[in-house]
Design a protein around this motif. Structure first.
Motif, PDB file in Angstrom:
ATOM      1  N   ALA A 117      35.833  51.161  35.635  1.00 33.97           N
ATOM      2  CA  ALA A 117      35.704  49.738  35.310  1.00 33.97           C
ATOM      3  C   ALA A 117      34.556  49.182  36.128  1.00 33.97           C
ATOM      4  CB  ALA A 117      36.992  48.982  35.625  1.00 33.97           C
ATOM      5  N   TYR A 121      34.579  41.675  40.691  1.00 33.69           N
ATOM      6  CA  TYR A 121      36.014  41.801  40.903  1.00 33.69           C
ATOM      7  C   TYR A 121      36.761  40.510  40.565  1.00 33.69           C
ATOM      8  CZ  TYR A 121      40.456  42.963  43.101  1.00 33.69           C
ATOM      9  OH  TYR A 121      41.782  43.195  43.331  1.00 33.69           O
ATOM     10  N   MET A 124      37.889  40.439  36.978  1.00 37.83           N
ATOM     11  CA  MET A 124      38.801  41.443  36.438  1.00 37.83           C
ATOM     12  C   MET A 124      40.171  40.839  36.190  1.00 37.83           C
ATOM     13  SD  MET A 124      38.180  45.129  38.232  1.00 37.83           S
ATOM     14  CE  MET A 124      39.265  45.872  36.995  1.00 37.83           C
ATOM     15  N   SER A 125      40.775  41.222  35.093  1.00 34.68           N
ATOM     16  CA  SER A 125      42.120  40.744  34.789  1.00 34.68           C
ATOM     17  C   SER A 125      43.149  41.584  35.546  1.00 34.68           C
ATOM     18  CB  SER A 125      42.389  40.852  33.286  1.00 34.68           C
ATOM     19  OG  SER A 125      42.499  42.219  32.908  1.00 34.68           O
ATOM     20  N   ASP A 127      45.726  42.909  34.332  1.00 34.98           N
ATOM     21  CA  ASP A 127      46.069  44.057  33.485  1.00 34.98           C
ATOM     22  C   ASP A 127      45.068  45.191  33.660  1.00 34.98           C
ATOM     23  OD1 ASP A 127      48.289  42.805  32.497  1.00 34.98           O
ATOM     24  OD2 ASP A 127      47.350  42.169  30.615  1.00 34.98           O
ATOM     25  N   ALA A 128      43.775  44.856  33.785  1.00 32.50           N
ATOM     26  CA  ALA A 128      42.750  45.883  33.967  1.00 32.50           C
ATOM     27  C   ALA A 128      42.928  46.595  35.305  1.00 32.50           C
ATOM     28  CB  ALA A 128      41.362  45.260  33.872  1.00 32.50           C
ATOM     29  N   ILE A 129      43.261  45.831  36.329  1.00 35.36           N
ATOM     30  CA  ILE A 129      43.491  46.425  37.646  1.00 35.36           C
ATOM     31  C   ILE A 129      44.710  47.351  37.602  1.00 35.36           C
ATOM     32  CG2 ILE A 129      44.103  45.928  40.045  1.00 35.36           C
ATOM     33  CD1 ILE A 129      42.567  43.280  39.734  1.00 35.36           C
ATOM     34  N   GLN A 131      45.902  48.923  35.063  1.00 35.23           N
ATOM     35  CA  GLN A 131      45.598  50.121  34.287  1.00 35.23           C
ATOM     36  C   GLN A 131      44.822  51.132  35.121  1.00 35.23           C
ATOM     37  OE1 GLN A 131      46.781  50.943  31.512  1.00 35.23           O
ATOM     38  NE2 GLN A 131      45.447  52.468  30.560  1.00 35.23           N
ATOM     39  N   LEU A 132      43.867  50.649  35.917  1.00 35.50           N
ATOM     40  CA  LEU A 132      43.110  51.543  36.801  1.00 35.50           C
ATOM     41  C   LEU A 132      44.042  52.249  37.784  1.00 35.50           C
ATOM     42  CD1 LEU A 132      39.857  49.624  37.824  1.00 35.50           C
ATOM     43  CD2 LEU A 132      39.998  51.787  36.594  1.00 35.50           C
ATOM     44  N   GLU A 174      32.194  47.832  41.445  1.00 36.33           N
ATOM     45  CA  GLU A 174      33.245  48.786  41.087  1.00 36.33           C
ATOM     46  C   GLU A 174      34.341  48.728  42.144  1.00 36.33           C
ATOM     47  OE1 GLU A 174      31.784  52.723  40.172  1.00 36.33           O
ATOM     48  OE2 GLU A 174      29.878  51.934  39.454  1.00 36.33           O
ATOM     49  N   TYR A 177      37.849  50.229  41.093  1.00 33.27           N
ATOM     50  CA  TYR A 177      37.685  51.667  40.907  1.00 33.27           C
ATOM     51  C   TYR A 177      37.530  52.361  42.256  1.00 33.27           C
ATOM     52  CZ  TYR A 177      35.525  56.113  39.634  1.00 33.27           C
ATOM     53  OH  TYR A 177      35.233  57.441  39.525  1.00 33.27           O
ATOM     54  N   ARG A 218      33.594  52.789  30.409  1.00 33.44           N
ATOM     55  CA  ARG A 218      33.916  51.688  31.315  1.00 33.44           C
ATOM     56  C   ARG A 218      33.291  50.374  30.862  1.00 33.44           C
ATOM     57  NH1 ARG A 218      30.183  52.112  36.824  1.00 33.44           N
ATOM     58  NH2 ARG A 218      28.229  51.534  35.809  1.00 33.44           N
TER      59      ARG A 218
END
Length: 278
Positions: A117, A121, A124-125, A127-129, A131-132, A174, A177, A218
């Motif tokens: 991703a 930062y 970032m949502s 949900d995205a965090i 998922q990572l 990143e 990530y 990404r």
């Protein structure tokens, strides 16, 4: 001290197995591996690892989310495949069960699946965090947990975890990530210490920028002037060789270790250099 030598297997002229030395009283893990589970096998480093293992006569269970891509790799390697999202709770048990059914004892587990991703930062949502963390941290940890007991019972096995230089240095743009890959450094170190002397080895691969579909997935291309991306096949070759030798870690390219030393010894200098080349 005794030395045991096994035949090397090659792919494209690259030797991925070297003579290995074992200490008296330590049960050596099987190498070359007869059986392996490879996650992230549909593309990139995982795919190249699967091809190299097949060239050495290893029977593998290929794990990934893209069923069509897995079919292609399975055909090329004459391996088995299971299309599953490792971020889903319980998926690790399905993989471990399938591996036991198809392969019997598993000599090698390659944790190569990963999600990237990029972007600020603060944008970032949640949900995205999440998922990572699910893909890059929880999935390798739970899969290792599912497969480790059988290795320890046998007193034999190899675990190879694919990390990233972002976990050792941290990369702007990143942040999340980098945090997930830093978690893998701690996980590999602690696990290695815990299983020491029990016949199971843990190797952490720390690659730099690799020429794979990772950046496309990404959502942001790789635009830094330096370093230039390296072939995924080279990373796979180096990390399998290191695993065969029972090494704790392998850095690809090797000069990355020097960058980490500079970061530790002179962080302000490192930040200036990173600003110039980033």
């Amino acid at each position: 001290m005794s030395t045991r030598s096994r035949p090397a297997f090659r792919e494209g002229g690259l030797t991925v197995l070297a003579n290995r030395t074992t200490r008296p009283g330590v049960v050596p893990a099987t190498w070359p591996p007869r059986t392996a589970v490879v996650t992230g096998a549909s593309s990139g480093i995982g795919r190249e690892a699967a091809l190299l293992l097949a060239a050495g006569g290893c029977s593998s269970l290929l794990v990934g989310r893209n069923g069509a891509a897995l079919d292609e790799v399975a055909a090329a390697t004459e391996g088995h495949r299971i299309a599953v999202d490792l971020a889903e709770p319980g998926s690790e048990l399905a993989v471990a069960s399938r591996a036991s059914e198809l392969l019997g004892d598993v000599d090698l587990l390659v944790c190569s699946a990963g999600l990237g991703a990029a972007g600020p930062y603060d944008m970032m949502s949640p949900d995205a965090i999440a998922q990572l963390v699910a893909v890059n941290v929880l999935s390798p940890m739970t899969l290792v947990r599912a497969m480790l007991p059988a290795m320890l019972d046998r007193g034999q096995g190899r675990i190879l975890i694919v990390g990233s230089i972002a976990g050792a240095l941290g990369v702007r743009g990143e942040v999340a990530y980098s945090a997930t890959k830093a978690a893998m450094v701690g996980f590999a170190d602690a696990l290695r210490a815990e299983v020491a002397g029990r016949g199971v080895t843990v190797t952490l691969c720390v690659p730099g920028v690799v020429d794979t579909p990772f950046f496309h997935r990404r959502g942001a291309p790789y635009v830094r002037r330096w370093p230039r991306p390296i072939p995924a096949a080279l990373v796979a070759e180096r990390m399998l060789e290191a695993t065969g030798r029972g090494r704790a870690d392998v850095w690809v390219p090797g000069w990355l270790r020097g960058a980490v030393r500079v970061h530790g010894a002179a962080p302000s200098m490192y930040r200036k250099l990173a600003g110039v080349f980033g």
